[in-house]
Motif scaffolding. Structure first.
Motif, PDB file in Angstrom:
ATOM      1  N   UNK A  59       0.850  -1.234  -0.323  1.00 37.30           N
ATOM      2  CA  UNK A  59       0.294  -0.444   0.246  1.00 37.30           C
ATOM      3  C   UNK A  59       0.740   1.063  -0.318  1.00 37.30           C
ATOM      4  N   UNK A  60       1.185   1.764  -1.168  1.00 34.66           N
ATOM      5  CA  UNK A  60       2.131   2.666  -1.477  1.00 34.66           C
ATOM      6  C   UNK A  60       1.672   3.686  -1.301  1.00 34.66           C
ATOM      7  N   UNK A  61       1.672   5.312  -0.645  1.00 31.53           N
ATOM      8  CA  UNK A  61       1.207   6.737  -0.729  1.00 31.53           C
ATOM      9  C   UNK A  61       2.105   7.189  -0.822  1.00 31.53           C
ATOM     10  N   UNK A  62       3.340   7.553  -0.745  1.00 30.54           N
ATOM     11  CA  UNK A  62       4.563   8.648  -0.791  1.00 30.54           C
ATOM     12  C   UNK A  62       6.005   8.046  -1.527  1.00 30.54           C
ATOM     13  N   UNK A  63       5.757   7.608  -2.830  1.00 27.78           N
ATOM     14  CA  UNK A  63       4.207   8.430  -3.927  1.00 27.78           C
ATOM     15  C   UNK A  63       3.324   7.030  -3.691  1.00 27.78           C
ATOM     16  N   UNK A  64       1.951   8.047  -4.244  1.00 26.30           N
ATOM     17  CA  UNK A  64       1.341   6.553  -4.261  1.00 26.30           C
ATOM     18  C   UNK A  64       1.432   6.119  -5.544  1.00 26.30           C
ATOM     19  N   UNK A  65       0.725   4.630  -5.823  1.00 21.85           N
ATOM     20  CA  UNK A  65       1.181   3.862  -6.552  1.00 21.85           C
ATOM     21  C   UNK A  65      -0.513   2.697  -6.757  1.00 21.85           C
ATOM     22  N   UNK A  66      -0.497   2.821  -8.595  1.00 25.47           N
ATOM     23  CA  UNK A  66      -1.682   1.756  -8.452  1.00 25.47           C
ATOM     24  C   UNK A  66      -2.895   2.492  -8.379  1.00 25.47           C
ATOM     25  N   UNK A  67      -3.990   1.742  -8.126  1.00 27.30           N
ATOM     26  CA  UNK A  67      -5.606   2.320  -7.870  1.00 27.30           C
ATOM     27  C   UNK A  67      -5.949   2.477  -6.843  1.00 27.30           C
ATOM     28  N   UNK A  68      -6.656   3.950  -5.844  1.00 31.39           N
ATOM     29  CA  UNK A  68      -6.496   4.233  -5.296  1.00 31.39           C
ATOM     30  C   UNK A  68      -7.427   3.605  -4.053  1.00 31.39           C
TER      31      UNK A  68
END
Length: 256
Positions: A59-68
């Protein structure tokens, strides 16, 4: 079964001559699960020493990857049934042109899915896929080239990536958490036990590994034992072999 280079070459030549499609060896011991037998004999139907297979997600958020509204794929890792693992087991098969391999095999739908759900945090998907294959995929003994009839060069690569995606599709982490009232939030926090309960339910009652970074949830690993080979075999959910590094409470699950 010995995995000699001469046998691998013979299988490849046979495939070229006959034009037949490659198939993994048919397994009859479909009731013998890896990590649950005293056997230390790796065969094309028994995963050893990497008998536990982990479908891992980010669950990547910084940076974000993939669908929200979805976690993303990390990989499929063989574990020695005790939390240790082999890595980078065959440098001769550490391929770096994964997209080309999948395209040549006609697996364009698979490649398209990976471009959305198996993405690198730095934007270099190709290197990420090559890393996962070279470090982990080459250590799964039941997809060694010598385990194929009418082996086609790099056939096991496509089979590996397809299997990882198929497992991932059956483990919708985002939906399982959401159904338990655990949704991404900039302010709300959750306990380790409630997150574990939601994902244990998804994983047929088996506990999972939960990983955190700076108190924020960012990884989950689903452990399996397998009867037969890693592609066609029967997967059985088993408890995590690795203790979570998340705090017991105050866990953040921040939005993408």
């Amino acid at each position: 079964m010995a995995f000699s280079r001469s046998s691998m070459l013979a299988l490849a030549v046979t495939s070229l001559v006959s034009g037949a499609s490659a198939q993994l060896e048919t397994c009859s011991n479909t009731n013998t699960f890896s990590c649950q037998s005293s056997s230390t004999n790796p065969t094309c139907c028994f995963n050893y020493p990497g008998g536990a297979l982990l479908q891992t997600q980010f669950w990547d958020t910084n940076p974000s990857t993939g669908p929200t509204d979805s976690w993303t794929i990390h990989g499929l890792w063989p574990d020695n049934c005790d939390g240790t693992y082999e890595s980078s087991c065959d440098s001769a098969r550490a391929y770096t042109n994964i997209s080309d391999i999948l395209t040549a095999q006609g697996r364009t739908d698979l490649l398209s899915y990976m471009q959305n759900y198996w993405v690198d945090i730095n934007g270099d998907d190709e290197s990420f896929w090559a890393h996962e294959w070279g470090k982990h995929g080459t250590c799964i003994n039941t997809i060694d080239p010598s385990c194929y009839t009418n082996y086609s060069s790099q056939e096991e690569v496509g089979d590996f990536f397809q299997k990882v995606v198929d497992l991932f599709k059956g483990l919708d982490t985002y939906q399982a958490l959401s159904a338990a009232g655990i949704t991404p939030s900039s302010s709300k926090t959750y306990t380790l036990s409630e997150i574990q309960a939601a994902l244990t339910s998804l994983h047929d009652g088996a506990s999972v590994y939960l990983g955190c970074s700076s108190g924020s949830l960012n990884q989950v690993w689903y452990f399996f034992n397998v009867a037969g080979n890693a592609i066609d075999g029967q997967y059985q959910a088993v408890d995590t072999l690795t203790k979570s590094n998340c705090p017991s409470s105050g866990i953040k699950y921040v939005p993408k």
